[in-house]
Design a protein around this motif. Sequence first.
Motif, mmCIF file in Angstrom:
data_model
loop_
_atom_site.group_PDB
_atom_site.id
_atom_site.type_symbol
_atom_site.label_atom_id
_atom_site.label_comp_id
_atom_site.label_asym_id
_atom_site.label_seq_id
_atom_site.Cartn_x
_atom_site.Cartn_y
_atom_site.Cartn_z
ATOM 1 N N THR A 22 44.072 37.759 48.575
ATOM 2 C CA THR A 22 42.729 38.374 48.073
ATOM 3 C C THR A 22 42.962 39.802 48.078
ATOM 4 O OG1 THR A 22 41.395 36.716 48.830
ATOM 5 C CG2 THR A 22 40.196 38.732 48.232
ATOM 6 N N ASN A 57 34.756 32.467 41.335
ATOM 7 C CA ASN A 57 33.572 32.562 42.276
ATOM 8 C C ASN A 57 33.151 33.934 42.061
ATOM 9 O OD1 ASN A 57 36.124 33.631 43.212
ATOM 10 N ND2 ASN A 57 35.535 33.877 45.333
ATOM 11 N N THR A 58 33.937 35.077 42.102
ATOM 12 C CA THR A 58 33.463 36.458 41.896
ATOM 13 C C THR A 58 33.209 36.846 40.307
ATOM 14 O OG1 THR A 58 35.713 37.323 41.968
ATOM 15 C CG2 THR A 58 34.660 36.923 44.009
ATOM 16 N N GLU A 60 35.800 38.269 38.929
ATOM 17 C CA GLU A 60 37.105 39.398 38.806
ATOM 18 C C GLU A 60 38.115 38.675 37.473
ATOM 19 O OE1 GLU A 60 37.835 41.380 42.918
ATOM 20 O OE2 GLU A 60 37.340 39.408 43.131
ATOM 21 N N LYS A 207 23.734 43.407 37.707
ATOM 22 C CA LYS A 207 24.859 44.097 38.567
ATOM 23 C C LYS A 207 24.062 45.481 38.910
ATOM 24 C CE LYS A 207 29.524 43.593 36.791
ATOM 25 N NZ LYS A 207 30.242 44.028 35.834
ATOM 26 N N PRO A 218 31.675 42.696 43.039
ATOM 27 C CA PRO A 218 33.026 42.538 43.259
ATOM 28 C C PRO A 218 33.886 43.652 42.666
ATOM 29 C CG PRO A 218 32.210 41.317 41.468
ATOM 30 C CD PRO A 218 31.070 41.682 42.318
ATOM 31 N N THR A 222 35.498 43.267 35.829
ATOM 32 C CA THR A 222 34.837 41.665 35.986
ATOM 33 C C THR A 222 34.628 41.313 34.803
ATOM 34 O OG1 THR A 222 32.591 42.623 36.139
ATOM 35 C CG2 THR A 222 33.897 42.298 38.206
ATOM 36 N N GLY A 228 29.813 37.525 41.180
ATOM 37 C CA GLY A 228 29.858 37.238 42.545
ATOM 38 C C GLY A 228 29.138 37.989 43.597
ATOM 39 N N GLY A 230 28.273 39.725 47.136
ATOM 40 C CA GLY A 230 28.268 39.418 48.735
ATOM 41 C C GLY A 230 27.195 40.131 49.294
ATOM 42 N N VAL A 259 30.455 34.015 48.361
ATOM 43 C CA VAL A 259 29.653 34.907 47.622
ATOM 44 C C VAL A 259 28.630 33.875 47.075
ATOM 45 C CG1 VAL A 259 31.300 36.558 47.397
ATOM 46 C CG2 VAL A 259 31.206 34.568 45.537
ATOM 47 N N ARG A 261 27.429 32.983 43.329
ATOM 48 C CA ARG A 261 27.886 33.200 42.166
ATOM 49 C C ARG A 261 26.816 32.876 41.060
ATOM 50 N NH1 ARG A 261 31.623 28.723 39.355
ATOM 51 N NH2 ARG A 261 29.988 27.634 39.500
#
Length: 291
Positions: A22, A57-58, A60, A207, A218, A222, A228, A230, A259, A261
Amino acid sequence: SNVYPWQHLCKQTGATLHILQTPQKSQTWSDVLVSGVDWDSKTTKVQVLAIPPVLWNTGEMIDLELCRKLCDKWGAFLVIDATQSLGVLEFSVDVVRCDVVCCSVHKWLLGPYGACLLYVNPKLVKKMVGIDHHERCRKGAEKEILPFQIDIGGYEMDYQQGAARLNAGGRPNPVLMPMIHRAISQVVEWKVPRIRKYIQKLTHKIKIDAKRLGYILPCEPTAPHILGLGMPNKWKCSAEECVEFLKEKKILVSARLGVVRISPGVYNTMEEIQSLISALEQFAAAHHIVA
Protein backbone atom coordinates in the motif's frame (compact mmCIF):
# COMPACT_ATOMS: atom_id res chain seq x y z
CA SER A 1 -10.73 -13.36 -8.17
CA ASN A 2 -7.58 -11.69 -9.45
CA VAL A 3 -5.40 -13.35 -6.80
CA TYR A 4 -6.46 -16.99 -6.39
CA PRO A 5 -5.62 -18.04 -9.99
CA TRP A 6 -2.15 -16.52 -9.70
CA GLN A 7 -1.55 -18.22 -6.36
CA HIS A 8 -2.48 -21.52 -7.97
CA LEU A 9 -0.30 -20.87 -11.03
CA CYS A 10 2.69 -19.94 -8.88
CA LYS A 11 2.28 -23.14 -6.90
CA GLN A 12 2.22 -25.13 -10.14
CA THR A 13 5.14 -23.42 -11.84
CA GLY A 14 7.40 -22.24 -9.04
CA ALA A 15 6.88 -18.58 -9.96
CA THR A 16 6.68 -15.91 -7.27
CA LEU A 17 3.59 -13.83 -6.61
CA HIS A 18 4.70 -10.31 -5.72
CA ILE A 19 2.04 -8.22 -4.00
CA LEU A 20 2.49 -4.45 -4.19
CA GLN A 21 2.54 -2.70 -0.84
CA THR A 22 0.00 0.00 0.00
CA PRO A 23 1.34 3.47 -0.88
CA GLN A 24 2.69 5.60 1.94
CA LYS A 25 1.41 9.13 2.54
CA SER A 26 1.73 11.36 -0.54
CA GLN A 27 2.47 8.29 -2.69
CA THR A 28 0.21 7.04 -5.46
CA TRP A 29 -0.16 3.53 -6.81
CA SER A 30 1.77 4.68 -9.86
CA ASP A 31 4.68 5.55 -7.56
CA VAL A 32 4.54 2.08 -6.03
CA LEU A 33 4.44 0.44 -9.45
CA VAL A 34 7.54 2.28 -10.59
CA SER A 35 9.62 2.09 -7.40
CA GLY A 36 8.04 -0.62 -5.28
CA VAL A 37 10.14 -3.44 -6.72
CA ASP A 38 13.54 -3.72 -8.31
CA TRP A 39 11.95 -4.85 -11.55
CA ASP A 40 15.19 -4.60 -13.49
CA SER A 41 17.25 -6.85 -11.24
CA LYS A 42 18.84 -9.93 -12.75
CA THR A 43 16.84 -12.17 -10.40
CA THR A 44 13.45 -10.66 -11.27
CA LYS A 45 11.70 -11.44 -14.55
CA VAL A 46 8.18 -10.05 -14.64
CA GLN A 47 5.86 -12.26 -16.70
CA VAL A 48 2.42 -10.87 -15.83
CA LEU A 49 1.10 -7.67 -14.30
CA ALA A 50 -2.43 -8.39 -13.02
CA ILE A 51 -4.11 -5.26 -11.81
CA PRO A 52 -7.47 -3.43 -11.53
CA PRO A 53 -8.07 0.10 -12.82
CA VAL A 54 -9.68 0.98 -9.49
CA LEU A 55 -9.09 -0.29 -5.96
CA TRP A 56 -12.29 -1.86 -4.68
CA ASN A 57 -12.06 -0.43 -1.15
CA THR A 58 -10.80 3.16 -1.47
CA GLY A 59 -11.50 4.05 -5.09
CA GLU A 60 -7.84 4.94 -5.76
CA MET A 61 -7.06 4.69 -9.47
CA ILE A 62 -4.15 3.01 -11.20
CA ASP A 63 -2.65 4.45 -14.37
CA LEU A 64 -3.24 1.73 -16.95
CA GLU A 65 -1.23 3.46 -19.66
CA LEU A 66 1.75 3.47 -17.28
CA CYS A 67 1.13 -0.23 -16.64
CA ARG A 68 1.26 -0.86 -20.39
CA LYS A 69 4.55 1.02 -20.73
CA LEU A 70 6.06 -1.00 -17.88
CA CYS A 71 4.83 -4.25 -19.40
CA ASP A 72 6.35 -3.28 -22.75
CA LYS A 73 9.64 -2.63 -20.96
CA TRP A 74 9.54 -5.95 -19.11
CA GLY A 75 8.05 -8.00 -21.94
CA ALA A 76 5.16 -8.91 -19.65
CA PHE A 77 1.45 -9.56 -20.19
CA LEU A 78 -1.03 -7.01 -18.87
CA VAL A 79 -4.12 -8.60 -17.29
CA ILE A 80 -6.89 -6.30 -16.08
CA ASP A 81 -9.79 -7.09 -13.76
CA ALA A 82 -12.26 -4.35 -14.75
CA THR A 83 -15.14 -5.53 -12.57
CA GLN A 84 -15.08 -2.40 -10.38
CA SER A 85 -14.92 0.08 -13.25
CA LEU A 86 -16.35 -1.14 -16.55
CA GLY A 87 -19.64 0.67 -17.11
CA VAL A 88 -18.72 3.84 -15.21
CA LEU A 89 -15.21 4.61 -16.49
CA GLU A 90 -14.35 4.91 -20.17
CA PHE A 91 -12.12 2.05 -21.26
CA SER A 92 -10.56 1.04 -24.57
CA VAL A 93 -8.46 -2.04 -25.26
CA ASP A 94 -6.95 -0.16 -28.21
CA VAL A 95 -5.68 2.62 -25.94
CA VAL A 96 -4.50 0.45 -23.05
CA ARG A 97 -3.31 -2.37 -25.32
CA CYS A 98 -4.06 -4.92 -22.63
CA ASP A 99 -3.66 -8.64 -23.21
CA VAL A 100 -6.59 -9.85 -21.13
CA VAL A 101 -9.59 -8.08 -19.60
CA CYS A 102 -12.13 -9.81 -17.41
CA CYS A 103 -15.24 -8.33 -15.83
CA SER A 104 -18.03 -9.77 -13.76
CA VAL A 105 -21.28 -8.29 -15.06
CA HIS A 106 -22.98 -7.84 -11.66
CA LYS A 107 -21.37 -4.48 -10.79
CA TRP A 108 -21.46 -1.45 -13.08
CA LEU A 109 -22.65 -3.41 -16.09
CA LEU A 110 -25.88 -3.80 -14.07
CA GLY A 111 -26.15 -7.51 -14.82
CA PRO A 112 -27.03 -10.56 -12.70
CA TYR A 113 -24.70 -12.75 -10.68
CA GLY A 114 -23.22 -15.76 -12.40
CA ALA A 115 -21.47 -14.47 -15.53
CA CYS A 116 -18.17 -12.88 -16.47
CA LEU A 117 -17.09 -11.25 -19.72
CA LEU A 118 -13.63 -11.90 -21.09
CA TYR A 119 -11.50 -10.16 -23.73
CA VAL A 120 -8.29 -11.76 -24.96
CA ASN A 121 -5.79 -10.22 -27.36
CA PRO A 122 -6.33 -12.08 -30.68
CA LYS A 123 -2.60 -12.80 -30.82
CA LEU A 124 -2.85 -14.81 -27.61
CA VAL A 125 -6.17 -16.57 -27.89
CA LYS A 126 -4.90 -19.48 -29.99
CA LYS A 127 -2.54 -20.43 -27.17
CA MET A 128 -5.31 -20.54 -24.57
CA VAL A 129 -7.66 -23.30 -23.46
CA GLY A 130 -10.84 -22.86 -21.44
CA ILE A 131 -11.05 -23.99 -17.84
CA ASP A 132 -13.95 -26.37 -18.49
CA HIS A 133 -14.28 -28.96 -21.26
CA HIS A 134 -17.48 -29.13 -23.29
CA GLU A 135 -18.63 -29.33 -26.89
CA ARG A 136 -19.96 -25.80 -27.26
CA CYS A 137 -16.49 -24.32 -27.68
CA ARG A 138 -15.48 -26.94 -30.27
CA LYS A 139 -15.33 -26.57 -34.01
CA GLY A 140 -18.69 -27.30 -35.63
CA ALA A 141 -20.74 -27.02 -32.42
CA GLU A 142 -22.25 -23.70 -33.49
CA LYS A 143 -24.38 -25.58 -36.01
CA GLU A 144 -25.32 -28.91 -34.43
CA ILE A 145 -24.66 -31.39 -31.66
CA LEU A 146 -21.28 -32.97 -32.24
CA PRO A 147 -21.30 -36.71 -32.95
CA PHE A 148 -19.12 -39.22 -31.16
CA GLN A 149 -16.62 -40.43 -33.77
CA ILE A 150 -14.98 -43.78 -33.17
CA ASP A 151 -12.44 -43.23 -35.95
CA ILE A 152 -10.93 -40.19 -34.20
CA GLY A 153 -11.29 -41.67 -30.71
CA GLY A 154 -14.16 -39.53 -29.40
CA TYR A 155 -15.50 -36.03 -30.02
CA GLU A 156 -14.10 -33.18 -32.10
CA MET A 157 -11.16 -31.64 -30.23
CA ASP A 158 -10.40 -28.60 -32.39
CA TYR A 159 -11.64 -25.32 -30.97
CA GLN A 160 -13.78 -22.64 -32.57
CA GLN A 161 -12.07 -19.55 -33.93
CA GLY A 162 -11.34 -16.58 -31.69
CA ALA A 163 -12.37 -16.10 -28.08
CA ALA A 164 -15.36 -18.45 -28.58
CA ARG A 165 -12.92 -21.25 -27.72
CA LEU A 166 -12.96 -19.93 -24.13
CA ASN A 167 -16.74 -19.74 -23.70
CA ALA A 168 -18.20 -21.39 -20.61
CA GLY A 169 -20.45 -24.40 -21.08
CA GLY A 170 -23.44 -22.41 -19.92
CA ARG A 171 -23.04 -19.75 -22.61
CA PRO A 172 -26.57 -20.16 -24.09
CA ASN A 173 -28.21 -19.84 -20.64
CA PRO A 174 -31.76 -18.68 -21.50
CA VAL A 175 -32.11 -16.77 -18.22
CA LEU A 176 -28.72 -15.09 -17.78
CA MET A 177 -27.96 -14.11 -21.37
CA PRO A 178 -31.10 -12.02 -22.03
CA MET A 179 -30.60 -10.29 -18.66
CA ILE A 180 -26.98 -9.49 -19.49
CA HIS A 181 -27.91 -8.26 -22.96
CA ARG A 182 -30.58 -5.94 -21.58
CA ALA A 183 -28.31 -4.64 -18.80
CA ILE A 184 -25.41 -3.81 -21.10
CA SER A 185 -27.82 -2.27 -23.62
CA GLN A 186 -29.03 0.02 -20.83
CA VAL A 187 -25.47 1.10 -20.03
CA VAL A 188 -24.84 1.81 -23.71
CA GLU A 189 -28.09 3.77 -23.95
CA TRP A 190 -27.27 5.90 -20.88
CA LYS A 191 -23.66 6.29 -22.10
CA VAL A 192 -20.67 5.78 -19.82
CA PRO A 193 -19.60 9.47 -19.73
CA ARG A 194 -23.10 10.47 -18.56
CA ILE A 195 -23.07 7.78 -15.87
CA ARG A 196 -19.65 8.93 -14.72
CA LYS A 197 -20.67 12.59 -14.63
CA TYR A 198 -23.78 11.89 -12.55
CA ILE A 199 -22.05 9.63 -10.02
CA GLN A 200 -19.06 11.98 -9.77
CA LYS A 201 -21.36 14.82 -8.72
CA LEU A 202 -22.66 12.71 -5.82
CA THR A 203 -19.23 11.47 -4.76
CA HIS A 204 -17.69 14.95 -4.95
CA LYS A 205 -20.30 16.24 -2.50
CA ILE A 206 -19.45 13.43 -0.06
CA LYS A 207 -15.72 14.17 -0.42
CA ILE A 208 -16.05 17.86 0.40
CA ASP A 209 -18.15 17.29 3.51
CA ALA A 210 -16.24 14.23 4.71
CA LYS A 211 -13.01 16.23 4.63
CA ARG A 212 -14.68 19.06 6.56
CA LEU A 213 -15.85 16.57 9.19
CA GLY A 214 -12.36 15.11 9.66
CA TYR A 215 -12.61 11.79 7.85
CA ILE A 216 -9.47 10.58 6.09
CA LEU A 217 -9.71 10.68 2.30
CA PRO A 218 -7.76 8.40 -0.05
CA CYS A 219 -4.92 9.78 -2.15
CA GLU A 220 -5.78 11.19 -5.54
CA PRO A 221 -6.46 10.28 -8.23
CA THR A 222 -9.66 8.53 -7.18
CA ALA A 223 -12.51 7.07 -9.19
CA PRO A 224 -15.81 8.94 -9.50
CA HIS A 225 -17.89 6.08 -8.10
CA ILE A 226 -16.01 4.61 -5.10
CA LEU A 227 -14.84 6.51 -2.03
CA GLY A 228 -13.15 4.96 1.01
CA LEU A 229 -13.29 7.03 4.20
CA GLY A 230 -10.83 6.33 6.99
CA MET A 231 -11.31 7.01 10.71
CA PRO A 232 -8.74 9.31 12.41
CA ASN A 233 -6.82 7.59 15.21
CA LYS A 234 -8.03 10.15 17.75
CA TRP A 235 -11.62 9.08 17.18
CA LYS A 236 -10.77 5.65 18.61
CA CYS A 237 -13.35 3.88 16.49
CA SER A 238 -13.41 1.52 13.53
CA ALA A 239 -14.92 1.60 10.07
CA GLU A 240 -17.18 -1.26 11.17
CA GLU A 241 -18.62 0.91 13.95
CA CYS A 242 -19.34 3.69 11.49
CA VAL A 243 -21.04 1.25 9.11
CA GLU A 244 -23.27 -0.06 11.92
CA PHE A 245 -24.16 3.51 12.94
CA LEU A 246 -25.17 4.33 9.36
CA LYS A 247 -27.13 1.09 9.10
CA GLU A 248 -29.24 2.19 12.07
CA LYS A 249 -30.04 5.30 10.03
CA LYS A 250 -31.10 3.01 7.15
CA ILE A 251 -28.03 3.94 5.12
CA LEU A 252 -26.18 0.97 3.65
CA VAL A 253 -22.44 1.16 3.02
CA SER A 254 -19.62 -1.34 3.59
CA ALA A 255 -16.51 -1.70 5.75
CA ARG A 256 -13.61 -2.77 3.55
CA LEU A 257 -10.05 -3.20 4.82
CA GLY A 258 -10.30 -0.48 7.45
CA VAL A 259 -12.30 2.10 5.52
CA VAL A 260 -15.96 2.89 5.00
CA ARG A 261 -16.56 2.25 1.33
CA ILE A 262 -19.24 4.45 -0.21
CA SER A 263 -20.31 3.71 -3.77
CA PRO A 264 -23.37 5.64 -4.98
CA GLY A 265 -25.39 4.17 -7.81
CA VAL A 266 -27.28 5.70 -10.71
CA TYR A 267 -30.45 5.27 -8.64
CA ASN A 268 -29.20 7.46 -5.77
CA THR A 269 -30.25 11.12 -5.46
CA MET A 270 -28.54 14.19 -4.03
CA GLU A 271 -31.15 14.20 -1.26
CA GLU A 272 -30.02 10.71 -0.23
CA ILE A 273 -26.39 11.83 -0.32
CA GLN A 274 -27.29 14.71 1.98
CA SER A 275 -28.87 12.23 4.41
CA LEU A 276 -25.62 10.24 4.36
CA ILE A 277 -23.58 13.38 5.08
CA SER A 278 -25.85 14.31 7.98
CA ALA A 279 -25.38 10.83 9.44
CA LEU A 280 -21.61 11.05 9.00
CA GLU A 281 -21.70 14.38 10.84
CA GLN A 282 -23.64 12.79 13.70
CA PHE A 283 -21.10 9.97 13.93
CA ALA A 284 -18.22 12.47 14.01
CA ALA A 285 -19.95 14.52 16.68
CA ALA A 286 -20.51 11.40 18.79
CA HIS A 287 -16.75 10.96 18.86
CA HIS A 288 -16.16 14.48 20.19
CA ILE A 289 -14.97 15.92 16.91
CA VAL A 290 -15.63 19.58 16.26
CA ALA A 291 -16.01 20.39 12.57
